[in-house]
Design an enzyme around this catalytic site. Structure first.
Site, PDB file in Angstrom:
ATOM      1  N   LYS A 244      -6.863   0.939  -2.215  1.00 23.36           N
ATOM      2  CA  LYS A 244      -5.530   0.370  -2.418  1.00 23.36           C
ATOM      3  C   LYS A 244      -5.624  -1.139  -2.584  1.00 23.36           C
ATOM      4  CE  LYS A 244      -1.235  -0.490   0.156  1.00 23.36           C
ATOM      5  NZ  LYS A 244      -0.531  -0.281   1.442  1.00 23.36           N
ATOM      6  N   ASP A 249       2.205  -7.649   0.280  1.00 27.06           N
ATOM      7  CA  ASP A 249       3.284  -6.675   0.415  1.00 27.06           C
ATOM      8  C   ASP A 249       4.436  -7.250   1.222  1.00 27.06           C
ATOM      9  OD1 ASP A 249       4.824  -4.389   0.470  1.00 27.06           O
ATOM     10  OD2 ASP A 249       3.676  -3.456   2.092  1.00 27.06           O
ATOM     11  N   LYS A 256      10.338  -6.081   4.671  1.00 30.16           N
ATOM     12  CA  LYS A 256       9.858  -5.820   6.039  1.00 30.16           C
ATOM     13  C   LYS A 256      10.754  -6.552   7.030  1.00 30.16           C
ATOM     14  CE  LYS A 256       5.053  -5.099   4.631  1.00 30.16           C
ATOM     15  NZ  LYS A 256       4.923  -3.689   5.021  1.00 30.16           N
ATOM     16  N   ASP A 268      -3.235  -6.285   2.635  1.00 31.28           N
ATOM     17  CA  ASP A 268      -2.857  -4.942   2.183  1.00 31.28           C
ATOM     18  C   ASP A 268      -3.742  -4.448   1.045  1.00 31.28           C
ATOM     19  OD1 ASP A 268      -1.266  -2.789   2.822  1.00 31.28           O
ATOM     20  OD2 ASP A 268       0.310  -3.282   1.402  1.00 31.28           O
ATOM     21  N   ASP A 327       8.866  -0.020   0.540  1.00 34.62           N
ATOM     22  CA  ASP A 327       7.739  -0.462   1.358  1.00 34.62           C
ATOM     23  C   ASP A 327       6.690   0.647   1.497  1.00 34.62           C
ATOM     24  OD1 ASP A 327       6.278  -2.274   2.847  1.00 34.62           O
ATOM     25  OD2 ASP A 327       7.265  -1.764   4.745  1.00 34.62           O
ATOM     26  N   GLU A 329       4.831   1.702  -0.881  1.00 42.26           N
ATOM     27  CA  GLU A 329       4.378   1.462  -2.260  1.00 42.26           C
ATOM     28  C   GLU A 329       2.927   1.828  -2.501  1.00 42.26           C
ATOM     29  OE1 GLU A 329       2.162  -1.403  -0.311  1.00 42.26           O
ATOM     30  OE2 GLU A 329       4.251  -0.885   0.055  1.00 42.26           O
ATOM     31  N   ARG A 331       1.136   4.330  -1.690  1.00 40.31           N
ATOM     32  CA  ARG A 331       0.909   5.717  -2.128  1.00 40.31           C
ATOM     33  C   ARG A 331       1.231   5.909  -3.606  1.00 40.31           C
ATOM     34  NH1 ARG A 331       4.837   7.697   2.508  1.00 40.31           N
ATOM     35  NH2 ARG A 331       3.824   5.854   3.368  1.00 40.31           N
TER      36      ARG A 331
END
Length: 481
Positions: A244, A249, A256, A268, A327, A329, A331
């Protein structure tokens, strides 16, 4: 950090590993007074004793076997971290390790702990030279380690340092495009092929997951493909790694909400850093395995024409996804990459991602949440590698009931499954895009450290890479046999 075999006895700074006080007699030149001092320290439960001879230092490490071999191995690494601190405190530049214990890999493990602890990220520190660690070379006496072991450790440490540095870089340097460039440099140095797909190519391929997440950013996404092909690969079908690559993020429109929750979100992309560093090590070690790695990369922001909760997006596979939380994202990126992996008809696919807070809450900083459809023998090999490297795994189930939680009323699936079982429903989402043996590793709790602990520095950790490399090295051995 350099690792070398010492052909001649050194009169400089030394570390001796013993597992019995009687073995002190094997240490050349220990006086009666020093011996008495060392024994008294050991009786007082001190495992490492320092002898200052003014011209040089002697460190005596008493290795006490634990209940299991993997716990004993970890004790050596932790002792190495303590020795690293002592070496830099005394401004030592090099040290020689001699192993008199019955643990055959003690010297390598001690050096590994020292090297892992010695990492620093000083790129943005104006006083970098002043605070830089002095230790830069570790020698082994010729009976304490082999040249092959030293070379393999050197490569592993280089790969870990590279991955940690990528994680530590801020977004204002490490955009998705810059991440791809850094991977290309690793490929050039390590000896593997790198292909970078730009935004136009992603649009042509209709990689809807990556493109949706990128809609909130003014910076374009990338999709980086790495490939290492040895002359004689033991696997007929490639092994594929997926990392990933969310370089930052914010949570997107689903910003968040919690205090300090964005402070470490530059990390991230830790999965991307991990697989990129691993590819460097794989190529440098010339493992007899055909391996491909994929890194989908973008930042996730609430600007521009950002995707929003309620949107329905079409993934690269053609599947439709109802977005209920922007959030979730990672996946979406991974779904496209896992679908892309199908074109290789892979033997095994592994993805590494800082995917869910649920995994971090459940296991914390002490292990990796994993799940997947790989054979039980493969999972057992992963577990064994995790124990050997002390990067331990906790397997979660992929029961079909969790799949019910991500069914959508208006699309094929939705990108979140509710408050319960969050790490597993994320895994079920990823499983939707696989039709091959697959393992998912959620490294959310271990990828970034906010305080120094043992041989783990503040910042990027590259946690999981040693487990992965151990698995691949032994995978090759098993298949060769």
């Amino acid at each position: 950090m350099e690792f070398k075999i010492q052909q001649k006895a050194s009169k400089k700074d030394q570390v001796y590993i013993i597992d019995d006080v009687k073995k002190l007699s094997q240490v050349t030149g220990i006086s009666e007074e020093e011996s008495a001092f060392i024994k008294a320290a050991f009786e007082a439960e001190q495992n490492t004793v320092t002898i200052n001879r003014y011209s040089h230092f002697l460190f005596i490490y008493l290795l006490k076997p634990k209940k299991t071999d993997w716990q004993t191995r970890e004790a050596c690494r932790k002792a190495g971290a303590e020795l690293q601190a002592a070496c830099n405190k005394h401004k030592l530049t090099e040290i020689t390790i001699t192993n008199f214990s019955d643990q055959p890999h003690a010297a390598i493990l001690l050096a590994e702990g020292m090297a892992l602890a010695n990492y620093q990220f000083l790129k943005y520190r104006t006083e970098a030279k002043k605070i830089a660690n002095t230790l830069h070379t570790i020698y082994f006496t010729k009976d304490s380690a082999t040249a092959k072991e030293a070379a393999q450790l050197s490569t592993t440490i280089q790969a870990i340092y590279a991955a940690r540095t990528l994680v530590n870089e801020p977004l204002n340097y490490l955009s998705a495009e810059q991440l791809s460039k850094e991977i290309a440099l690793l490929g050039k140095e390590g000896g593997f092929k790198v292909t970078i797909l730009n935004k136009a190519r992603l649009e042509k391929e209709k990689m809807g997951g990556i493109l949706a997440v990128n809609r909130g950013s003014i910076q374009p996404p990338t999709f980086t493909i790495m490939e290492y092909t040895p002359k004689k690969a033991l696997n007929k079908k490639p092994i594929v790694l997926v990392g990933k690559g969310v370089v930052y993020d914010t949570g997107g429109v689903s910003l968040k909400p919690t205090l300090n929750s964005m402070d470490r979100m530059k990390s991230d992309m830790s999965g991307a850093a991990l697989v990129s560093g691993a590819m460097y090590a794989i190529a440098k070690m010339q493992l007899p395995l055909h391996i491909i790695a994929l890194v989908p990369a973008t930042d996730n922001r609430p600007g521009e024409n950002a995707y929003v909760p309620g949107d329905v997006i079409t993934m690269y596979s053609g599947a439709t996804v109802e977005v209920l939380n922007t959030d979730a994202e990672g996946r979406l990126l991974l779904g496209d990459a896992l679908q892309w992996a199908k074109r290789y008809k892979p033997e095994l696919v592994m993805d590494f991602a800082t995917l869910t807070g649920a995994a971090s809450v459940a296991v914390g900083e002490h292990g990796i949440v994993c799940m997947g459809t790989a054979a039980e023998e493969t999972k057992q090999s992963f577990r064994e590698s995790g124990l050997r490297q002390y990067e331990r795994l906790v397997e979660y189930p992929l029961w079909e009931e969790y799949g019910e939680q991500i069914k959508s009323d208006i699309a094929d699936i939705k990108n979140v499954g509710g408050p319960s079982g969050g790490a597993i429903t994320a895994g079920k989402f990823l499983e939707h895009f696989t039709d091959y043996p697959w393992m998912h590793f959620d490294i959310a709790g271990v990828s970034f450290a906010t305080s120094k602990k043992g041989y783990t520095p503040v910042g990027g950790t590259a946690y999981g890479m040693r487990m992965l490399l151990d698995f691949l090295i032994n995978y090759g051995i098993v298949n060769k046999g």
